[in-house]
Motif scaffolding. Structure first.
Motif, PDB file in Angstrom:
ATOM      1  N   SER A  68       2.955  -6.884   1.655  1.00  0.00           N
ATOM      2  CA  SER A  68       2.724  -5.640   2.249  1.00  0.00           C
ATOM      3  C   SER A  68       2.019  -4.575   1.310  1.00  0.00           C
ATOM      4  CB  SER A  68       3.544  -5.039   3.210  1.00  0.00           C
ATOM      5  OG  SER A  68       3.884  -5.957   4.246  1.00  0.00           O
ATOM      6  N   GLY A  69       2.117  -4.716   0.015  1.00  0.00           N
ATOM      7  CA  GLY A  69       1.713  -4.053  -1.089  1.00  0.00           C
ATOM      8  C   GLY A  69       2.915  -3.147  -1.528  1.00  0.00           C
ATOM      9  N   ALA A  70       4.151  -3.405  -1.245  1.00  0.00           N
ATOM     10  CA  ALA A  70       4.971  -2.561  -1.660  1.00  0.00           C
ATOM     11  C   ALA A  70       5.404  -2.237  -3.251  1.00  0.00           C
ATOM     12  CB  ALA A  70       6.627  -2.872  -1.125  1.00  0.00           C
ATOM     13  N   ALA A  71       4.944  -3.340  -3.988  1.00  0.00           N
ATOM     14  CA  ALA A  71       5.004  -3.277  -5.468  1.00  0.00           C
ATOM     15  C   ALA A  71       4.231  -2.378  -5.889  1.00  0.00           C
ATOM     16  CB  ALA A  71       4.832  -4.749  -6.158  1.00  0.00           C
ATOM     17  N   GLU A  72       2.781  -2.228  -5.473  1.00  0.00           N
ATOM     18  CA  GLU A  72       2.003  -1.369  -6.004  1.00  0.00           C
ATOM     19  C   GLU A  72       2.352   0.168  -5.410  1.00  0.00           C
ATOM     20  OE1 GLU A  72      -0.236  -5.013  -5.308  1.00  0.00           O
ATOM     21  OE2 GLU A  72       1.293  -4.134  -4.233  1.00  0.00           O
ATOM     22  N   ALA A  73       2.828   0.381  -4.353  1.00  0.00           N
ATOM     23  CA  ALA A  73       3.331   1.709  -3.940  1.00  0.00           C
ATOM     24  C   ALA A  73       4.568   2.270  -4.734  1.00  0.00           C
ATOM     25  CB  ALA A  73       3.769   1.603  -2.447  1.00  0.00           C
ATOM     26  N   ILE A  74       5.365   1.293  -4.875  1.00  0.00           N
ATOM     27  CA  ILE A  74       6.646   1.702  -5.483  1.00  0.00           C
ATOM     28  C   ILE A  74       6.201   2.112  -6.990  1.00  0.00           C
ATOM     29  CG2 ILE A  74       8.886   0.718  -6.603  1.00  0.00           C
ATOM     30  CD1 ILE A  74       8.978  -0.918  -4.214  1.00  0.00           C
TER      31      ILE A  74
END
Length: 159
Positions: A68-74
């Motif tokens: 869901s793209g959490a790594a980029e957002a974090i």
């Protein structure tokens, strides 16, 4: 909005409820909230805490977060709020819980340059929560020197 973060985090403390939240489709919503409100340090810190709670001991949830793209957002939030201790600490918890049982997910964080970001955080906050930062680095399989909490003096005990 802040009350919802707190409620979700509290609910996610129960493993059955956590699984039901994820089944209901909350992960993309949480990642969207993190991205949409990335300039607000309070919102970011609370959302990272939600991610940490939902990913704890749940390797399949971790996969969904990455998808869901959490790594980029974090990583982006950790960059934006480098000086904010709560964001940094909760970010470490979120990362650690995502990768702890799925080391194959480390690659995504490494591609985004997480090691240097966490090392910078350690420079700023080692006295406050250095253990949390080192734990995240360890679980990301980065080079990290862990401190011995206690060492014996070599004294023999008598029987």
């Amino acid at each position: 909005m802040f009350n919802q973060h707190i409620r979700i985090t509290a609910l996610a403390g129960n493993d059955d409820v956590k699984r039901q939240l994820v089944k209901s489709g909350i992960i993309p919503i949480i990642v969207s909230v993190l991205t949409r409100h990335s300039s607000n340090p309070t919102s970011v810190a609370l959302t990272l805490k939600c991610i940490a709670a939902l990913a704890l001991r749940e390797p399949e949830h971790s996969v969904q977060f990455i998808e869901s793209g959490a790594a980029e957002a974090i990583v982006e939030c950790l960059k934006v709020h480098q000086e904010n201790p709560q964001v940094q600490k909760n970010g470490c918890w979120a990362i650690r819980n995502i990768v702890a049982r799925r080391r194959d997910l480390n690659t995504k964080f490494h591609e985004l340059g997480i090691e240097s970001i966490l090392n910078r955080s350690y420079e700023l906050f080692s006295k406050d929560f250095g253990f949390d930062i080192k734990s995240a680095l360890r679980d990301l399989e980065c080079n990290v020197k862990l401190d011995e909490q206690w060492t014996g003096k070599g004294i023999q005990l008598e029987h």
